[in-house]
Design a protein around this motif. Structure first.
Motif, PDB file in Angstrom:
ATOM      1  N   LYS A 232      73.538 -93.778  42.764  1.00 37.17           N
ATOM      2  CA  LYS A 232      74.845 -93.160  43.406  1.00 37.17           C
ATOM      3  C   LYS A 232      74.655 -91.746  43.540  1.00 37.17           C
ATOM      4  O   LYS A 232      75.302 -91.149  44.540  1.00 37.17           O
ATOM      5  CB  LYS A 232      75.961 -93.353  41.975  1.00 37.17           C
ATOM      6  N   LEU A 233      73.892 -90.848  42.804  1.00 33.11           N
ATOM      7  CA  LEU A 233      73.617 -89.451  43.321  1.00 33.11           C
ATOM      8  C   LEU A 233      72.892 -89.440  44.570  1.00 33.11           C
ATOM      9  O   LEU A 233      72.794 -88.587  45.537  1.00 33.11           O
ATOM     10  CB  LEU A 233      73.053 -88.779  42.154  1.00 33.11           C
ATOM     11  N   GLU A 234      71.929 -90.383  44.558  1.00 33.73           N
ATOM     12  CA  GLU A 234      70.809 -90.297  45.761  1.00 33.73           C
ATOM     13  C   GLU A 234      71.712 -90.625  47.011  1.00 33.73           C
ATOM     14  O   GLU A 234      71.646 -90.305  48.126  1.00 33.73           O
ATOM     15  CB  GLU A 234      69.844 -91.204  45.517  1.00 33.73           C
ATOM     16  N   ASN A 235      72.704 -91.614  47.001  1.00 38.80           N
ATOM     17  CA  ASN A 235      73.692 -91.928  47.910  1.00 38.80           C
ATOM     18  C   ASN A 235      74.333 -90.864  48.480  1.00 38.80           C
ATOM     19  O   ASN A 235      74.699 -90.740  49.599  1.00 38.80           O
ATOM     20  CB  ASN A 235      74.383 -93.416  47.610  1.00 38.80           C
ATOM     21  N   VAL A 236      75.032 -90.207  47.455  1.00 45.82           N
ATOM     22  CA  VAL A 236      75.678 -89.251  47.829  1.00 45.82           C
ATOM     23  C   VAL A 236      75.027 -88.072  48.270  1.00 45.82           C
ATOM     24  O   VAL A 236      75.605 -87.325  49.442  1.00 45.82           O
ATOM     25  CB  VAL A 236      76.720 -88.614  46.381  1.00 45.82           C
ATOM     26  N   VAL A 242      73.822 -83.142  50.856  1.00 45.61           N
ATOM     27  CA  VAL A 242      73.814 -82.291  49.897  1.00 45.61           C
ATOM     28  C   VAL A 242      72.802 -81.189  49.691  1.00 45.61           C
ATOM     29  O   VAL A 242      73.053 -80.040  49.688  1.00 45.61           O
ATOM     30  CB  VAL A 242      74.295 -82.636  48.483  1.00 45.61           C
ATOM     31  N   GLY A 243      71.701 -81.818  50.187  1.00 40.80           N
ATOM     32  CA  GLY A 243      70.622 -81.101  49.981  1.00 40.80           C
ATOM     33  C   GLY A 243      69.674 -81.097  48.931  1.00 40.80           C
ATOM     34  O   GLY A 243      68.696 -80.207  48.394  1.00 40.80           O
ATOM     35  N   PHE A 244      69.828 -81.892  47.794  1.00 41.02           N
ATOM     36  CA  PHE A 244      69.209 -82.062  46.789  1.00 41.02           C
ATOM     37  C   PHE A 244      67.506 -82.588  47.063  1.00 41.02           C
ATOM     38  O   PHE A 244      67.560 -83.517  48.013  1.00 41.02           O
ATOM     39  CB  PHE A 244      69.666 -83.204  45.857  1.00 41.02           C
ATOM     40  N   ASP A 248      65.426 -82.248  41.881  1.00 44.85           N
ATOM     41  CA  ASP A 248      66.654 -81.911  41.938  1.00 44.85           C
ATOM     42  C   ASP A 248      67.525 -82.964  41.204  1.00 44.85           C
ATOM     43  O   ASP A 248      68.150 -82.876  40.253  1.00 44.85           O
ATOM     44  CB  ASP A 248      67.408 -81.537  43.008  1.00 44.85           C
ATOM     45  N   MET A 249      67.284 -84.256  41.874  1.00 49.17           N
ATOM     46  CA  MET A 249      68.040 -85.273  41.338  1.00 49.17           C
ATOM     47  C   MET A 249      67.829 -85.956  40.082  1.00 49.17           C
ATOM     48  O   MET A 249      68.526 -86.258  39.295  1.00 49.17           O
ATOM     49  CB  MET A 249      68.111 -86.385  42.390  1.00 49.17           C
TER      50      MET A 249
END
Length: 389
Positions: A232-236, A242-244, A248-249
């Motif tokens: 979900k973080l990767e999709n966001v 976002v620039g992660f 970072d993720m």
């Protein structure tokens, strides 16, 4: 992630803001003062100080008062202000993002508090559908309601938080699928948006999402809740640019796993008495009748203990502690799971004995006129009016 342990906490050696240090000595240790100082220290580590933000002290006080008010209502017995400091203390890593998330993670406990405070209601406008009568702003009216996530909107930050939680516009949510954590996250990121970057806000959202407890692996994909959180973080990150980086993720989800573990750390303790004491203190939160300390009945108490026995019997130790990419370390995780299995076993025996005695007492009550206050059979409960001999 570093495992260095330097806590963001009020201490004699800490040089706080002029305002905090100008407080009388007997006031520096109050919960609000501790919240202010902890927030101040964490934000300073992230590069946010009174030199970069002129009104920072006013914002700190506002946030501290919001957290304090939210967690000081009469329905909170375990999830009180002290709980956020306990969770911060339990973190393995010295991390300002995780500590800030810990302070905000239980601001909203909708099903326990029976609704939202007026302040929470104001902070959450536009995040959930208030207009259809499903949301109440006062305790005791509608605590178990399903609440629809708001439909179409133009709030980019809210959209990112919704996607971190895996929610779709208009979806019905309740406390079992993350309502409290979601609303607490919305409050946190909205309060912090003026002073923190989008990256930091999303990392805080990821941390609080990880405190949704006791989740099984996905039946279709076999992914753990933390693996799904990474996706979900990767999709966001991709959708909103976002620039992660990948690093970072990974570290963001590791940090979240650390906070998720700290939130349920008492299950993995070697001290079974501490575990039982913490678990017992949850009874009034999940059983409204027990909050009337001197008036609850035999059957109310019996039902509360019955639910706890069912919880101890249902909960699987391996589902308690979230983990991701060796956080926590495998040996630590295994020890916690083993301790949790032991604690739950002892808990079942202890609560089972309580339940047996209460069942006998309940039967006597039924045969002698029906359910009645427990004090009728066991004597007056301690109260503030009791004489001291």
């Amino acid at each position: 992630m570093t495992a260095k342990k330097t806590k963001f906490r009020l201490s004699k050696s800490h040089e706080s803001s002029d305002r905090a240090m100008s407080m009388p000595a007997e006031k520096r240790g109050t919960y609000i003062a501790r919240l202010v100082v902890t927030l101040e220290e964490c934000l300073a580590t992230l590069g946010v100080t009174t030199e970069t933000h002129d009104d920072l002290l006013a914002q700190l006080e506002r946030m501290a008062c919001l957290i304090h008010e939210s967690m000081s209502v009469s329905s909170r017995n375990y999830h009180s202000v002290q709980h956020v400091f306990d969770v911060a203390e339990g973190l393995e890593a010295d991390d300002p993002i995780a500590t800030i998330a810990a302070l905000f993670h239980d601001c909203v406990y909708y099903h326990v508090d029976g609704g939202l405070s007026e302040l929470q209601y104001d902070k959450l406008k536009g995040a959930v559908a208030f207009g259809d009568g499903t949301v109440t702003t006062h305790p005791g009216a509608n605590g178990n309601a399903h609440i629809p996530i708001v439909g179409a909107h133009n709030d980019k930050l809210l959209s990112m938080v919704e996607k971190i939680f895996g929610y779709a516009p208009g979806q019905q949510v309740n406390h079992q699928n993350g309502l409290n954590e979601f609303l607490s996250t919305v409050i946190a990121v909205r309060e912090l948006e003026p002073i923190l970057s989008t990256k930091h806000l999303i990392q805080i959202a990821v941390c609080i999402e990880a405190t949704i407890p006791f989740r099984s692996k996905d039946k279709e994909t076999g992914k753990t809740c933390m693996e799904k959180l990474y996706v979900k973080l990767e999709n966001v990150n991709n959708e909103f640019e976002v620039g992660f980086s990948e690093k970072d993720m990974v570290e963001s989800v590791q940090r979240a796993a650390d906070l998720g573990c700290s939130d349920v750390l008492n299950f993995g303790t070697k001290d079974v008495f501490w575990f039982l004491d913490n678990t017992w203190s949850l009874l009034p939160e999940s059983n409204e009748g027990l909050r009337r300390h001197y008036l609850y009945t035999v059957q109310q108490f019996q039902f509360a203990v019955f639910k706890m026995y069912g919880f101890f019997s249902f909960l699987q130790p391996e589902l308690i502690f979230p983990y991701f990419h060796n956080v926590p370390a495998s040996e630590i995780l295994q020890a916690r799971v083993s301790n949790a299995a032991h604690n739950l076993g002892v808990g079942r025996k202890y609560v089972g004995a309580k339940l047996l005695s209460l069942s006998v007492l309940s039967a006597i009550a039924e045969l002698t006129g029906g359910d009645a206050p427990i004090s009728l059979f066991m004597g007056d409960l301690p109260s503030r009016h009791s004489s001291i001999s």
